[in-house]
Design an enzyme around this catalytic site. Structure first.
Site, short mmCIF file in Angstrom:
data_model
loop_
_atom_site.label_atom_id
_atom_site.label_comp_id
_atom_site.label_asym_id
_atom_site.label_seq_id
_atom_site.Cartn_x
_atom_site.Cartn_y
_atom_site.Cartn_z
CE1 TYR A 281 23.98 -20.38 36.77
CE2 TYR A 281 25.75 -20.10 38.37
CZ TYR A 281 25.03 -19.64 37.28
OH TYR A 281 25.37 -18.44 36.71
NE ARG B 32 18.40 -19.32 27.18
CZ ARG B 32 19.39 -19.18 28.06
NH1 ARG B 32 20.65 -19.10 27.65
NH2 ARG B 32 19.14 -19.10 29.34
CG ASP C 257 32.25 -19.40 29.87
OD1 ASP C 257 31.75 -20.46 30.30
OD2 ASP C 257 31.99 -18.28 30.34
C1 LIG Z 1 25.82 -18.63 32.81
C2 LIG Z 1 27.08 -18.03 32.31
C3 LIG Z 1 27.95 -17.36 33.17
C4 LIG Z 1 27.56 -17.19 34.62
O1 LIG Z 1 28.51 -16.50 35.37
P1 LIG Z 1 28.27 -16.36 36.93
O2 LIG Z 1 29.57 -15.85 37.42
O3 LIG Z 1 27.87 -17.69 37.46
O4 LIG Z 1 27.15 -15.40 37.14
C5 LIG Z 1 29.13 -16.86 32.66
N1 LIG Z 1 29.44 -17.02 31.36
C6 LIG Z 1 28.62 -17.66 30.49
C7 LIG Z 1 29.00 -17.82 29.06
C8 LIG Z 1 27.41 -18.16 30.94
O5 LIG Z 1 26.59 -18.79 30.10
#
Ligand SMILES: *Cc1c(COP(=O)(O)O)cnc(C)c1O
Length: 424
Positions: A223, A383, A198
């Site tokens: 975003y 943070r 991720d």
């Molecule tokens: C911000 C973030 C998400 C966000 O997931 P959404 O589906 O956009 O709500 C997922 N995984 C990680 C590690 C993040 O930091």
């Protein structure tokens, strides 16, 4: 001791300084939360207005062809590919990070199980972002597998013979600690384990080289550091050796080989396009493209490596100034000092008052955020994200100066800073 003049001199020498003008930054705000919601690219308002008034309003259905709507997931994906060490045609911009994780983790599990049905576990970190763990939990339940959560230090030791997939977030959302993607992936592959990365806190923030690391699957967020706007489409990448192996489970018509043949049976498109599901949010895609173009404006100035150098200089400066100017107030550094292990954020912990300090800072125009601890080993966190595209060295000075004032004046103890809101 570092001075304000030193910080101004660093801004004056910064070859990336002009990139800041590509964004609309509110006056009187030092924005250190671009790791949660990136800022507004200057081009976005008129681009989205054009998409609304001309492409939608006048072009209507014709715009799928005439305004380039139909291939936006691939076109934007190719731009993202430049930032993460992927090749053209390997990335799609689509859906949310959570949904894309569902798709790629499903494919990873099917490939792993078809290779070796005895592998029945997914390993991740206990401190991973919760949505990643929730999606993995649900998929493990469906596949009769076990989700095994370990501490960061146990990742290498967790790669046992029954593990199918290692699912990690490259840069930890709470601590800012970064994995060495290449060495972790190598260890995983040696143990017969596939990797899912991720990149929510690394795409656009640190140098990512998916091919160089020989990663298997990756997803990321539009975003945060990519400045695509609230709820912007996310992205997915699958190594070409895996991309055609399985249809992903959300087999909607946009992932079909020929969607406009309207056949009753599903035939997956070749490559990454099969990771699309349904009709895309074109207005959001238009905004995301502005964020990507602003990011890519750094390419002639050295691109991600130059941005990374600046990001490390910003976070080094922040750490140094906090130590020089805010000592004796019970703050400790959570983020690793070692450059190779640090993302683009700095987290400080404090036994109490972290939430109220963040609120008092916001009142003073310095926007960071708060992440709750677990009441045990992990304390509450303040943070601060440093996005090198638009944050400067004087901003760092200002943030630390306001933090010093909040602490020295015990401002955070005021009751209005101690009332919790829904979104922290
Ligand atoms: C911000 C973030 C998400 C966000 O997931 P959404 O589906 O956009 O709500 C997922 N995984 C990680 C590690 C993040 O930091």
């Amino acid at each position: 001791m570092t001075t304000l003049q030193d910080c101004r001199a660093l801004d004056a020498q910064d070859p990336l300084r002009a990139l800041r003008d590509l964004f609309t930054l509110p006056r009187g705000v030092t924005y250190l939360d671009g790791n949660s919601l990136g800022v507004l690219p200057r081009s976005a308002a008129s681009r989205v207005a054009r998409a609304v008034e001309e492409e939608w309003g006048q072009g209507l259905i014709r715009s799928w062809n005439t305004a380039g709507w139909f291939d936006m997931p691939q076109r934007l994906g190719d731009k993202i590919a430049l930032l993460v060490g992927a090749k053209p045609g390997e990335v799609v911009a689509t859906d949310t990070t959570s949904i894309n994780l569902y798709k790629v983790l499903s494919a990873a599990l099917r490939i792993a199980c078809s290779r070796d049905p005895a592998r029945k576990a997914v390993v991740s970190e206990r401190s991973n972002f919760p949505t990643d763990l929730y999606i993995a939990e649900s998929l493990c339940e469906q596949h009769g597998m076990e989700l095994r959560l370990v501490e960061e230090s146990q990742v290498a030791a967790s790669l046992q013979a029954d593990v199918a997939v290692l699912m990690l977030t490259h840069v930890n959302y709470r601590t800012g600690a970064m994995h060495d993607m290449a060495s972790v992936t190598r260890a995983a592959h040696e143990a017969g384990v596939l990797t899912v990365w991720d990149l929510a806190h690394s795409a656009g923030a640190v140098v990512v080289d998916l091919h160089g690391a020989d990663a298997d699957f990756a997803i990321g967020c539009g975003y945060k550091y990519l400045n695509g706007g609230p709820g912007a489409p996310a992205f997915a990448w699958v190594h070409p050796t895996h991309a055609d192996r399985f249809r992903q489970p959300l087999s909607g018509w946009w992932g079909h080989a020929a969607p406009f043949e309207f056949t009753p049976g599903y035939r997956p498109a070749a490559g990454i396009s099969r990771y699309l599901c349904g009709t895309q949010p074109i207005l959001s895609m238009a905004a995301l493209e502005c964020g990507l173009d602003a990011m890519l404006a750094a390419q002639p100035l050295g691109g991600m490596p130059a941005l990374r150098n600046k990001s490390l200089a910003l976070t080094d400066l922040f750490i140094r100034l906090v130590e020089e100017r805010c000592g004796g107030h019970g703050l400790s550094l959570v983020t690793p000092r070692e450059h190779a292990r640090r993302g683009s954020q700095v987290c400080l912990s404090r036994a109490d008052g972290a939430y109220a300090i963040v609120q008092a800072l916001i009142e003073r125009g310095v926007i960071g955020d708060f992440r709750a601890g677990d009441g045990g080993a992990h304390a509450d966190i303040l943070r601060f994200g440093f996005t090198p595209l638009y944050i400067g060295f004087e901003d760092v000075w200002n943030a630390v100066e306001q933090l010093r004032l909040v602490l020295a004046g015990r401002e955070w103890q005021r009751p209005e800073f101690n009332r919790k809101q829904a979104v922290t």
